[in-house]
Scaffold this motif. Structure first.
Motif, PDB file in Angstrom:
ATOM      1  N   TYR A  10       0.828  -1.210   0.000  1.00 38.42           N
ATOM      2  CA  TYR A  10       0.000   0.000   0.000  1.00 38.42           C
ATOM      3  C   TYR A  10       0.863   1.261   0.000  1.00 38.42           C
ATOM      4  CZ  TYR A  10       0.823   0.426   5.041  1.00 38.42           C
ATOM      5  OH  TYR A  10       1.404   0.565   6.261  1.00 38.42           O
ATOM      6  N   GLN A  11       2.049   1.213   0.637  1.00 35.86           N
ATOM      7  CA  GLN A  11       2.936   2.375   0.619  1.00 35.86           C
ATOM      8  C   GLN A  11       3.575   2.559  -0.757  1.00 35.86           C
ATOM      9  OE1 GLN A  11       5.683   1.892   3.867  1.00 35.86           O
ATOM     10  NE2 GLN A  11       4.218   2.657   5.380  1.00 35.86           N
ATOM     11  N   ALA A  13       2.122   1.732  -3.561  1.00 37.07           N
ATOM     12  CA  ALA A  13       1.038   2.294  -4.368  1.00 37.07           C
ATOM     13  C   ALA A  13       0.868   3.785  -4.065  1.00 37.07           C
ATOM     14  CB  ALA A  13      -0.261   1.538  -4.105  1.00 37.07           C
ATOM     15  N   LEU A  14       0.991   4.160  -2.802  1.00 36.79           N
ATOM     16  CA  LEU A  14       0.852   5.566  -2.425  1.00 36.79           C
ATOM     17  C   LEU A  14       1.961   6.411  -3.040  1.00 36.79           C
ATOM     18  CD1 LEU A  14      -0.748   7.599  -0.731  1.00 36.79           C
ATOM     19  CD2 LEU A  14       0.807   7.097   1.161  1.00 36.79           C
TER      20      LEU A  14
END
Length: 136
Positions: A10-11, A13-14
């Motif tokens: 998720y990081q 992707a961020l």
């Protein structure tokens, strides 16, 4: 780059989302300035004659990169499968332990515990627990 890909998914992707939004914003600013210049009659929008070649090369490069990532993933899956079968064979040898293989079962159990801990530490949250389990 390794530090980036060591982050949780998720990081990653961020980071890519923020980078994409930043480039999108800069592109909008540049296109807005260009639009105002064309609307004011100060010239034609610049379209380089090599635009098609650049976009085609970019698309081909992206395709080769995706194919390379796919191949590396397949090689890792095959290596994990080979390790699994080797451990199963070693475990069957340890079950019929003879004088030439003292303590093989204990060594395999410690190895299995170490690999399980490593898998849990670097686990992909999108794979099932059954794919991580060792055969013994």
């Amino acid at each position: 780059m390794d530090d980036l890909f060591a982050l949780p998914p998720y990081q990653i992707a961020l980071v890519f989302l923020l980078g994409g939004l930043t480039l999108f914003g800069l592109s909008l600013l540049a296109l807005g300035k260009l639009h105002r210049a064309v609307a004011a009659g100060r010239g034609e929008p610049p379209v380089a004659p090599f635009f098609n070649a650049v976009t085609t090369i970019w698309a081909v490069t992206l395709g080769f990169t995706a194919a390379d990532i796919w191949e590396i993933n397949q090689e890792a899956a095959v290596a994990a499968e080979h390790e699994h079968y080797a451990l199963v064979q070693l475990r069957s040898l340890a079950a019929a332990e003879g004088p030439q293989l003292p303590g093989l079962g204990e060594v395999l159990e410690r190895y299995a515990a170490a690999v399980s801990a490593e898998w849990e530490q670097h686990a992909n949250p999108y794979i099932g627990r059954a794919s991580v389990a060792l055969p013994f």
